[in-house]
Design a protein around this motif. Sequence first.
Motif, mmCIF file in Angstrom:
data_model
loop_
_atom_site.group_PDB
_atom_site.id
_atom_site.type_symbol
_atom_site.label_atom_id
_atom_site.label_comp_id
_atom_site.label_asym_id
_atom_site.label_seq_id
_atom_site.Cartn_x
_atom_site.Cartn_y
_atom_site.Cartn_z
ATOM 1 N N ALA A 1 -26.073 14.694 24.369
ATOM 2 C CA ALA A 1 -24.871 14.465 24.859
ATOM 3 C C ALA A 1 -25.074 14.742 26.339
ATOM 4 C CB ALA A 1 -23.835 15.396 24.064
ATOM 5 N N ALA A 2 -25.937 15.925 26.684
ATOM 6 C CA ALA A 2 -25.949 16.317 27.863
ATOM 7 C C ALA A 2 -26.538 15.265 28.919
ATOM 8 C CB ALA A 2 -26.920 17.760 28.018
ATOM 9 N N LEU A 3 -27.102 14.223 28.435
ATOM 10 C CA LEU A 3 -27.713 13.054 29.063
ATOM 11 C C LEU A 3 -26.758 11.986 29.039
ATOM 12 C CD1 LEU A 3 -31.310 12.969 27.914
ATOM 13 C CD2 LEU A 3 -30.464 13.892 30.144
ATOM 14 N N TYR A 4 -25.569 12.206 28.772
ATOM 15 C CA TYR A 4 -24.636 11.082 28.844
ATOM 16 C C TYR A 4 -24.205 10.885 30.020
ATOM 17 C CZ TYR A 4 -20.041 8.806 28.190
ATOM 18 O OH TYR A 4 -19.056 7.599 28.278
ATOM 19 N N GLY B 1 -28.656 20.905 10.055
ATOM 20 C CA GLY B 1 -28.282 22.244 10.431
ATOM 21 C C GLY B 1 -28.466 22.434 11.891
ATOM 22 N N SER B 2 -28.975 23.704 12.181
ATOM 23 C CA SER B 2 -29.020 24.185 13.490
ATOM 24 C C SER B 2 -29.943 22.977 14.376
ATOM 25 C CB SER B 2 -29.695 25.462 13.689
ATOM 26 O OG SER B 2 -30.980 25.283 13.052
ATOM 27 N N PHE B 3 -30.876 22.327 13.802
ATOM 28 C CA PHE B 3 -31.700 21.347 14.409
ATOM 29 C C PHE B 3 -30.845 20.033 15.028
ATOM 30 C CE2 PHE B 3 -35.131 23.685 12.176
ATOM 31 C CZ PHE B 3 -35.914 23.983 13.284
ATOM 32 N N LEU B 4 -30.074 19.798 14.246
ATOM 33 C CA LEU B 4 -29.073 18.484 14.498
ATOM 34 C C LEU B 4 -28.163 18.923 15.416
ATOM 35 C CD1 LEU B 4 -28.217 15.833 13.819
ATOM 36 C CD2 LEU B 4 -26.510 16.638 12.040
ATOM 37 N N GLU B 5 -27.664 20.163 15.406
ATOM 38 C CA GLU B 5 -26.660 20.769 16.455
ATOM 39 C C GLU B 5 -27.566 20.526 17.699
ATOM 40 O OE1 GLU B 5 -23.353 22.217 17.865
ATOM 41 O OE2 GLU B 5 -23.570 22.175 15.776
ATOM 42 N N GLN B 6 -28.598 21.297 17.759
ATOM 43 C CA GLN B 6 -29.489 21.132 18.961
ATOM 44 C C GLN B 6 -29.747 19.760 19.556
ATOM 45 O OE1 GLN B 6 -33.417 23.079 18.708
ATOM 46 N NE2 GLN B 6 -34.299 22.017 20.830
ATOM 47 N N ALA C 1 -35.369 14.590 16.310
ATOM 48 C CA ALA C 1 -35.063 15.930 16.469
ATOM 49 C C ALA C 1 -35.561 16.042 18.058
ATOM 50 C CB ALA C 1 -35.857 16.854 15.384
ATOM 51 N N THR C 2 -34.781 16.836 18.768
ATOM 52 C CA THR C 2 -35.231 17.087 20.166
ATOM 53 C C THR C 2 -36.313 18.345 20.187
ATOM 54 O OG1 THR C 2 -33.263 18.290 20.661
ATOM 55 C CG2 THR C 2 -33.496 16.096 21.333
ATOM 56 N N LEU D 1 -21.261 9.843 19.187
ATOM 57 C CA LEU D 1 -21.851 10.460 17.995
ATOM 58 C C LEU D 1 -21.198 9.696 16.948
ATOM 59 C CD1 LEU D 1 -23.569 12.282 16.438
ATOM 60 C CD2 LEU D 1 -21.781 14.035 16.554
ATOM 61 N N PHE D 2 -22.046 8.988 16.073
ATOM 62 C CA PHE D 2 -21.582 8.210 14.995
ATOM 63 C C PHE D 2 -22.533 8.516 13.784
ATOM 64 C CE2 PHE D 2 -21.210 5.877 19.180
ATOM 65 C CZ PHE D 2 -19.983 5.343 19.038
ATOM 66 N N PHE D 3 -21.751 8.226 12.765
ATOM 67 C CA PHE D 3 -22.534 8.623 11.264
ATOM 68 C C PHE D 3 -22.344 7.244 10.795
ATOM 69 C CE2 PHE D 3 -21.218 12.547 12.807
ATOM 70 C CZ PHE D 3 -22.366 13.345 12.460
#
Length: 430
Positions: free
Chosen positions: A205-208, A194-199, A149-150, A262-264
């Motif tokens: 992704a912003a650091l790609y 949920g919202s934590f995973l979204e964050q 989590a970030t 992003l992979f699952f």
Amino acid sequence: MDGLLIEKVMPGSVASELEIEAGDRLLAINGHRLRDIIDYNFFSADEELTLEVVKSDGEVWEIEVERDESEPLGLMFPAPVPAQCGNKCVFCFVHQLPKGLRAPLYVKDEDYRLSFLYGNYVTLANIGRAEVERIKEQRLSPLYISVHATDPMLREKLLGKSGIVPILEVMEELAAARITMHTQVVLCPGINDGSFLEQTVNDLAALYPLVASLAVVPLGLTRHRKGLPELRPVTSDYAADLIAAWQPRAKELAGRLGEPFLFFADEFFIKAGLPFPPIEEYGDFHQVENGVGMVPLFLDEAAEVLDQAQPLQPATITVVTGESPYQYLSDFLRNLGQKTGITFRPVAIRNRLFGDSVTVTGLVSGRDIIDGLREVEVGDLVLIPDVMLKEGEGVFLDDLSVADLQDALHKETVVVESTPWGIYRAITGV
């Protein structure tokens, strides 16, 4: 004295010609004291070297070396002793182990050096400024980072440790130094989803492209969780909802970033009973050792094997596996049997050691294999996938050896590479 103990000298190498021997100790290169194998690789890159060597009898040699830059010295050293983990992660698998397994399984490592050398995942929650500077100076890239989590407060809760430097601060600094990072989230239902995973996904992704990939993997729960935090398992319904919500997002990110990001983990698709994404959506398979894309690769390779398989002498062969990949292996073996004339008996081994919720092949014990085959007519041969064994040692999680298994089963037992080609090579003797 420190330095690096020399474990082996390659015959005919530069070091061998200089009469450096196993048991000697390499203290320094060009005046730089050596802390580990990373220092050795970093400082030995020049064509002209001055080596400070302590011989096994205590004599100190200073050796001048001139060689072609591409010519290795020929020295081999033991693997670094890993730094120990200071976290108390709520989902830590080591905390859920029963007694009586191989001793190294109880060691929790948290070592950025092993992340660089071997692809081990680390949280970076236990390193200081000196280690960060070393990563940047010596270009220790790529690194494999357990983010989870970030959100700083949630991450401290997940890691069981307070006062951690926010992970995004560390990763932004590494990205500025052009250090490539592969990341993972161990997903705990109701905690970091949920919202934590979204964050977390948005932040990484912003650091790609310096954060090159993100794998979301399910937490593993054994039956040995007495006294540990209560956690919800990943159910089939949860996995199905997760894939339905997030697979479109993964495709959208791939389109925006220019390649899959992003992979699952395969386990989510297996639990949900859903088809895997097309193989091209796994990119360069950066996360395959993390359980991402293993089954799609297996299926792709299985098609190649079936296309080339030839008739063989009839035999009956038992192939053991974990419960998760059983259906995919069974389908392949049925088709391979039709092409070769071999009768295959795939057997999914129930995991009594860790509990029914643990279904992956790599966590099957030797005793569970023996129990699982007790009522099975195993035929002429038993094939064991290599992922069940400790690499280089040939023992299972519970310290049973392949010889122990063979004695108990009274059948020839062969370890094979855990791929369709590995199985085919085993039955053809190629």
